[in-house]
Write an enzyme that holds these catalytic residues in place. Sequence first.
Site, PDB file in Angstrom:
ATOM      1  CB  THR A 155      32.426  42.307  66.673  1.00  0.00           C
ATOM      2  OG1 THR A 155      31.446  41.613  66.875  1.00  0.00           O
ATOM      3  CG2 THR A 155      32.278  43.586  67.403  1.00  0.00           C
ATOM      4  CG  HIS A 156      33.824  38.040  65.691  1.00  0.00           C
ATOM      5  ND1 HIS A 156      34.942  37.348  65.845  1.00  0.00           N
ATOM      6  CD2 HIS A 156      33.409  38.758  66.613  1.00  0.00           C
ATOM      7  CE1 HIS A 156      35.101  37.338  67.276  1.00  0.00           C
ATOM      8  NE2 HIS A 156      34.114  38.111  67.590  1.00  0.00           N
ATOM      9  CB  SER A 277      34.785  47.979  33.765  1.00  0.00           C
ATOM     10  OG  SER A 277      35.200  46.803  33.014  1.00  0.00           O
ATOM     11  CE  LYS A 283      33.161  46.208  38.616  1.00  0.00           C
ATOM     12  NZ  LYS A 283      34.034  45.333  37.785  1.00  0.00           N
ATOM     13  CG  ASN A 285      35.744  49.189  38.645  1.00  0.00           C
ATOM     14  OD1 ASN A 285      34.754  48.437  39.252  1.00  0.00           O
ATOM     15  ND2 ASN A 285      36.539  49.011  37.883  1.00  0.00           N
ATOM     16  CD  GLU A 290      39.469  48.275  43.727  1.00  0.00           C
ATOM     17  OE1 GLU A 290      39.240  47.129  43.796  1.00  0.00           O
ATOM     18  OE2 GLU A 290      39.357  48.987  42.702  1.00  0.00           O
ATOM     19  CD  GLN A 322      75.177  54.907  47.772  1.00  0.00           C
ATOM     20  OE1 GLN A 322      75.981  55.619  47.968  1.00  0.00           O
ATOM     21  NE2 GLN A 322      75.070  54.111  46.635  1.00  0.00           N
TER      22      GLN A 322
HETATM   23  N1  ARG Z   1      76.392  58.266  48.873  1.00  0.00           N
HETATM   24  C1  ARG Z   1      76.729  57.873  50.308  1.00  0.00           C
HETATM   25  C2  ARG Z   1      75.503  57.558  50.817  1.00  0.00           C
HETATM   26  O1  ARG Z   1      74.414  57.930  50.344  1.00  0.00           O
HETATM   27  C3  ARG Z   1      77.442  58.898  50.643  1.00  0.00           C
HETATM   28  C4  ARG Z   1      78.250  58.710  52.123  1.00  0.00           C
HETATM   29  C5  ARG Z   1      79.599  57.966  51.787  1.00  0.00           C
HETATM   30  N2  ARG Z   1      80.461  57.862  52.420  1.00  0.00           N
HETATM   31  C6  ARG Z   1      81.334  57.101  52.157  1.00  0.00           C
HETATM   32  N3  ARG Z   1      82.258  56.804  53.291  1.00  0.00           N
HETATM   33  N4  ARG Z   1      81.665  56.103  51.250  1.00  0.00           N
HETATM   34  O2  ARG Z   1      75.190  56.671  51.830  1.00  0.00           O
END
Ligand code: ARG
Length: 459
Positions: A155-156, A277, A283, A285, A290, A322
């Site tokens: 712990t710690h 390395s 080494k 690694n 990581e 989008q």
């Molecule tokens: N390519 C758009 C998206 O991924 C699709 C929906 C677009 N709708 C709109 N009303 N322009 O969100």
Amino acid sequence: MAKVWSKRFDNTLNPFIEKFNASIGFDSKLILEDLDCSIAHAKMLGKTQVLSSSETLQIINGLETIKVEYLEGKFFPSPPAEDIHYCIEEKLISLIGATGKKLHTGRSRNDQVGTDIRLWLRKEIDNLEIIITDLQKSLLNLAKSNIYTLIPGYTHMQRAQPLSLAHHLLAYLEMFQRDRDRFKEVRSRVNTSPLGAAALAGTKIKIDRNFTALELGFEKIYKNSIDAVSDRDFCIEFVSASALLMSHLSKISEEIILWVTDEFSFAKLTDKCATGSSLMPQKKNPDVPELIRGKTGRVYGHLQALLTMVKGVPLAYNKDFQEDKEPIFDTAETISSCIQAMTILLNEGLEFNMKNLSNSVENDFSNATDLADYLVGKQVPFRTAYQVVGEMVKYCLERKILFKNLKIDEFKKFHPEFDEDVFVDLEPVNVVKSRTSEGGTGFSQVEKEVKNWQKKLLS
Ligand code: ARG
């Protein structure tokens, strides 16, 4: 290529803006989901007689053809289509002609895209369930063969009390179980159909939302059309569950990195999961843990991006959304590769150094609590016992010796209740064995837990 809206506009898009606006560069990942969504929608329009049966058949056959072409590597969604939805619609029209123009009846890209990402995410979550279970099985395997292997518990980052190595590994198994449970809960919300919400208000076209939901395997439908096209909570929940999972992977990665240092030497890396390395010939690694630790930041970043993306966005669909795709795509890909890499590392990349592990617990004061508890067993109040042992630690440190090196009369000088049997209690193996409280590291408890997990994971 003319845009679908070209009749309403006098001018064409600036080419830079056209590219800026497009999502085809990344949303083509949704092609199979988009096709399934469209097939279900077309079937539904056939059932409600919005489309004749021959139109329905033509559309479905056309969409199936696109699917086959795609799977055979003969069709690549690409610009100039703006996004995957327009891309498929245009391809369908080019394949079957005017009937293809009827597919988009009674729906919008807003409910369409929401359906596609939910279908995609549901499939990803189902795959995660399988690979997280595999990771748990690897941990269980290691635990099973290391119930009686002792490891210092910290712990710690200071030596605290010795543990059964299996108990330490099973702690991770528990965390990954919570991750699985969380994904299951996220899945139930992902599995809700927005299809039929149309742009935001529903539609006057005769549709059957329950039919498409059933076709696509959704458990239920959104009750409110505006909410249906506005909700991105499920994306955030998915990335949030992923971020927690990464925190667990990162924790075990960090421990492995420490374990394989010369300073700890609790384990070593096999050649299968280590790299050399370019400069220092000696080494070996730990790149795998990581990288996992490093990739954790990326997933945390996606969570931040999505939370910020939805902040203050008014109802209903806004183009901001989008931006939901790349974070969830990258999150799914990142966590899936990290889970699999960790599984391989545990299966074949790590060898525990039994000698160093047992040496390490022999040569410290991590049995100090047990010395106090010994006195408690002889009715000495805990706080008194604790102070007695504190003095003893100081005494030993000054002489550079351990409790086990003290003579019994030295013990008795600290407290008359000490007797010869104290040496048995000081043995690390007995220290661990005695922790029999439920959920503790006592071997009997750990054996029970290994059995429970075996039943749970292997049956
Ligand atoms: N390519 C758009 C998206 O991924 C699709 C929906 C677009 N709708 C709109 N009303 N322009 O969100």
